[in-house]
Design a protein around this motif. Structure first.
Motif, PDB file in Angstrom:
ATOM      1  N   ILE A 176       2.380   0.510  14.121  1.00 30.27           N
ATOM      2  CA  ILE A 176       2.828   1.378  13.036  1.00 30.27           C
ATOM      3  C   ILE A 176       2.351   0.797  11.711  1.00 30.27           C
ATOM      4  N   LEU A 177       1.915   1.667  10.799  1.00 28.93           N
ATOM      5  CA  LEU A 177       1.610   1.241   9.438  1.00 28.93           C
ATOM      6  C   LEU A 177       2.731   1.710   8.523  1.00 28.93           C
ATOM      7  N   LEU A 178       3.389   0.758   7.886  1.00 35.25           N
ATOM      8  CA  LEU A 178       4.433   1.058   6.906  1.00 35.25           C
ATOM      9  C   LEU A 178       3.799   1.100   5.522  1.00 35.25           C
ATOM     10  N   ILE A 179       3.903   2.243   4.857  1.00 35.94           N
ATOM     11  CA  ILE A 179       3.359   2.435   3.514  1.00 35.94           C
ATOM     12  C   ILE A 179       4.540   2.512   2.548  1.00 35.94           C
ATOM     13  N   ALA A 180       4.711   1.475   1.759  1.00 34.08           N
ATOM     14  CA  ALA A 180       5.848   1.415   0.844  1.00 34.08           C
ATOM     15  C   ALA A 180       5.458   1.977  -0.516  1.00 34.08           C
ATOM     16  N   THR A 181       6.333   2.805  -1.086  1.00 32.67           N
ATOM     17  CA  THR A 181       6.041   3.413  -2.394  1.00 32.67           C
ATOM     18  C   THR A 181       7.158   3.195  -3.406  1.00 32.67           C
ATOM     19  N   GLY A 182       8.229   2.486  -3.024  1.00 38.34           N
ATOM     20  CA  GLY A 182       9.329   2.265  -3.956  1.00 38.34           C
ATOM     21  C   GLY A 182      10.556   3.072  -3.571  1.00 38.34           C
ATOM     22  N   GLY A 183      11.254   3.606  -4.564  1.00 39.50           N
ATOM     23  CA  GLY A 183      12.446   4.406  -4.313  1.00 39.50           C
ATOM     24  C   GLY A 183      13.706   3.567  -4.236  1.00 39.50           C
ATOM     25  N   THR A 184      14.832   4.246  -4.060  1.00 44.00           N
ATOM     26  CA  THR A 184      16.134   3.570  -3.999  1.00 44.00           C
ATOM     27  C   THR A 184      16.182   2.534  -2.889  1.00 44.00           C
ATOM     28  N   ILE A 185      15.571   2.835  -1.752  1.00 52.59           N
ATOM     29  CA  ILE A 185      15.605   1.919  -0.622  1.00 52.59           C
ATOM     30  C   ILE A 185      15.065   0.538  -1.008  1.00 52.59           C
ATOM     31  N   ASP A 195       2.330  -3.231  10.537  1.00 47.15           N
ATOM     32  CA  ASP A 195       1.601  -3.738   9.379  1.00 47.15           C
ATOM     33  C   ASP A 195       2.101  -2.992   8.148  1.00 47.15           C
ATOM     34  N   THR A 196       1.909  -3.571   6.980  1.00 44.72           N
ATOM     35  CA  THR A 196       2.450  -2.955   5.767  1.00 44.72           C
ATOM     36  C   THR A 196       1.398  -2.849   4.668  1.00 44.72           C
ATOM     37  N   ILE A 197       1.587  -1.830   3.836  1.00 41.17           N
ATOM     38  CA  ILE A 197       0.828  -1.658   2.597  1.00 41.17           C
ATOM     39  C   ILE A 197       1.836  -1.399   1.483  1.00 41.17           C
ATOM     40  N   GLN A 198       1.751  -2.151   0.412  1.00 43.30           N
ATOM     41  CA  GLN A 198       2.565  -1.875  -0.771  1.00 43.30           C
ATOM     42  C   GLN A 198       1.724  -0.997  -1.691  1.00 43.30           C
ATOM     43  N   LEU A 199       1.790   0.312  -1.466  1.00 43.86           N
ATOM     44  CA  LEU A 199       0.911   1.218  -2.195  1.00 43.86           C
ATOM     45  C   LEU A 199       1.384   1.423  -3.635  1.00 43.86           C
ATOM     46  N   TYR A 200       2.691   1.653  -3.801  1.00 43.64           N
ATOM     47  CA  TYR A 200       3.291   1.793  -5.131  1.00 43.64           C
ATOM     48  C   TYR A 200       4.653   1.101  -5.089  1.00 43.64           C
ATOM     49  N   ASN A 201       5.274   0.980  -6.233  1.00 46.60           N
ATOM     50  CA  ASN A 201       6.670   0.562  -6.304  1.00 46.60           C
ATOM     51  C   ASN A 201       7.313   1.348  -7.442  1.00 46.60           C
ATOM     52  N   LEU A 202       7.537   2.633  -7.173  1.00 42.29           N
ATOM     53  CA  LEU A 202       7.939   3.583  -8.202  1.00 42.29           C
ATOM     54  C   LEU A 202       9.267   4.243  -7.863  1.00 42.29           C
ATOM     55  N   ASP A 203      10.037   4.544  -8.893  1.00 38.27           N
ATOM     56  CA  ASP A 203      11.107   5.520  -8.748  1.00 38.27           C
ATOM     57  C   ASP A 203      10.452   6.848  -8.388  1.00 38.27           C
ATOM     58  N   GLU A 207      -1.079  12.663  -8.042  1.00 38.51           N
ATOM     59  CA  GLU A 207      -1.961  11.496  -7.911  1.00 38.51           C
ATOM     60  C   GLU A 207      -1.472  10.566  -6.807  1.00 38.51           C
ATOM     61  N   GLN A 208      -0.163  10.353  -6.751  1.00 32.96           N
ATOM     62  CA  GLN A 208       0.392   9.468  -5.723  1.00 32.96           C
ATOM     63  C   GLN A 208       0.353  10.132  -4.346  1.00 32.96           C
ATOM     64  N   ALA A 253      -4.698   9.390   1.320  1.00 37.66           N
ATOM     65  CA  ALA A 253      -5.916   8.583   1.492  1.00 37.66           C
ATOM     66  C   ALA A 253      -5.626   7.347   2.332  1.00 37.66           C
ATOM     67  N   ALA A 254      -4.457   6.727   2.129  1.00 37.04           N
ATOM     68  CA  ALA A 254      -4.094   5.543   2.918  1.00 37.04           C
ATOM     69  C   ALA A 254      -3.923   5.907   4.386  1.00 37.04           C
ATOM     70  N   VAL A 255      -3.323   7.058   4.653  1.00 33.80           N
ATOM     71  CA  VAL A 255      -3.178   7.506   6.043  1.00 33.80           C
ATOM     72  C   VAL A 255      -4.547   7.796   6.654  1.00 33.80           C
ATOM     73  N   GLN A 256      -5.389   8.511   5.906  1.00 28.01           N
ATOM     74  CA  GLN A 256      -6.709   8.864   6.433  1.00 28.01           C
ATOM     75  C   GLN A 256      -7.553   7.624   6.714  1.00 28.01           C
ATOM     76  N   GLU A 257      -7.522   6.673   5.803  1.00 31.07           N
ATOM     77  CA  GLU A 257      -8.324   5.460   5.965  1.00 31.07           C
ATOM     78  C   GLU A 257      -7.904   4.664   7.199  1.00 31.07           C
ATOM     79  N   ASN A 258      -6.621   4.724   7.534  1.00 33.17           N
ATOM     80  CA  ASN A 258      -6.098   3.911   8.633  1.00 33.17           C
ATOM     81  C   ASN A 258      -5.746   4.729   9.870  1.00 33.17           C
TER      82      ASN A 258
END
Length: 331
Positions: A4-13, A46-54, A61-62, A68-73
């Protein structure tokens, strides 16, 4: 063992308290995983820290960055989990549903109402179930996994601001649900979901106008030259104040006459629009360039228009694309 690829983007979690007393994303993807160590028992992540945004700051754009991250992987993993803030998760899920179509692999969004930093939280539960669903051999497509529910990306809406059962599937069954830690599947992967189709161009020049009683029509001409499409959140099944003799009708007629699209939806949470029911709607329905969202969610309506405008500049083709169902967004 599935990967599994975990793509982190931020948020409350992924938030921690700030010096000012609020919450802001600060927890990394690896820290998120460390809070649910039992995931390593049944998959490799595996993990990607793509963003860290509210998620208030997430937009087209995000969405494109995530796609793009999903397509690339895509060929390297069995599934994808995207951690995301709840406030705009419905928009992101809808956007990914249009940009990544017919995926036989799961692309799962999840988040939480409380930070994983907290002691008592829904975050661990949601992250565990999101990964568990992504690992399941019957998982597919773009889904939101939240509070034991699995919901189609085109049908999910945030309907509660604070409760753990924050998301609802609007006018369509849930894909699956967890009972304790057992997945019960309701909707099977469609036979045509054999190869993912990536189509990631977006045009964000879509304006959403919520009608209120007494609103003046001169707001619509002000949008000319700034936006390519207009979503009108109308009353009930749909219509325009004053009918075909009113100033609002004339403004919509002129808007469409300039080559733009106008899409009618409803402010009512369930059952959708139907401009043919009342005289205040029938004349508008007949205008060239006027479409109906029917039972699409507001999130799917706006985002699908952005996706459609990213695919074509031809209005007839845009109308066809908008009305073509994608992952049960229109019934």
């Amino acid at each position: 063992m599935r990967t599994i690829l975990l793509i982190a983007t931020g948020g409350t979690i992924a938030s921690r308290p700030t010096a000012a007393g609020g919450l802001a994303p600060a927890i990394t993807s690896q820290e998120l995983l460390s809070c649910v160590p039992e995931l390593a028992e049944f998959c490799r992540i595996d993990t990607i820290q793509l963003y860290n945004l509210d998620s208030t700051n997430m937009g087209p754009e995000q969405w494109q960055g995530i796609a793009a991250a999903v397509q690339e992987n895509y060929d390297r993993y069995d599934g994808f989990v995207i951690t995301h803030g709840t406030d705009t998760m419905g928009y992101t899920a809808a956007a990914l549903s249009y940009m990544i179509q017919k995926s036989p692999k799961p692309v799962v969004l999840t988040g939480s109402q409380k930070s994983i930093y907290n002691r008592d939280t829904d975050a661990r539960n949601n992250l565990w179930r999101a990964v568990a669903y992504a690992c399941h051999p019957d998982a597919w497509g773009v889904q939101i996994v939240f509070d034991n529910q699995v919901i189609l990306g085109t049908r999910a809406r945030k309907t509660r601001t604070k409760s753990f059962n924050a998301f609802s599937s609007i006018d369509y069954p849930e894909t699956a649900m967890f009972r304790d830690r057992r997945l019960i599947q309701f909707l099977q992967r469609p036979a045509e979901y054999t190869h993912a189709v990536f189509s990631t161009a977006l045009d964000p020049n879509v304006f959403v106008l919520r009608l209120v009683p007494g609103m003046r029509a001169d707001i619509i001409p002000m949008l000319e030259g700034r936006y390519r499409a207009l979503v009108l959140e109308s009353f009930g099944v749909g219509g325009l104040p004053g009918g075909d003799d009113g100033a609002m009708f004339a403004a919509v007629r002129d808007w469409c006459g300039a080559g733009h699209l106008a899409v009618f939806t409803t402010q009512v949470p369930h059952e959708g629009s139907d401009l043919a029911v009342y005289e205040v709607g029938r004349a508008a329905k007949a205008l060239p360039g006027v479409l109906e969202a029917h039972d699409m969610t507001p999130e799917a309506t706006a985002v699908k228009l952005m996706w459609v405008l990213g695919q074509t500049t031809d209005r007839a083709e845009a109308e066809k694309l908008f009305l073509t169902p994608v992952q049960w967004d229109i019934l």
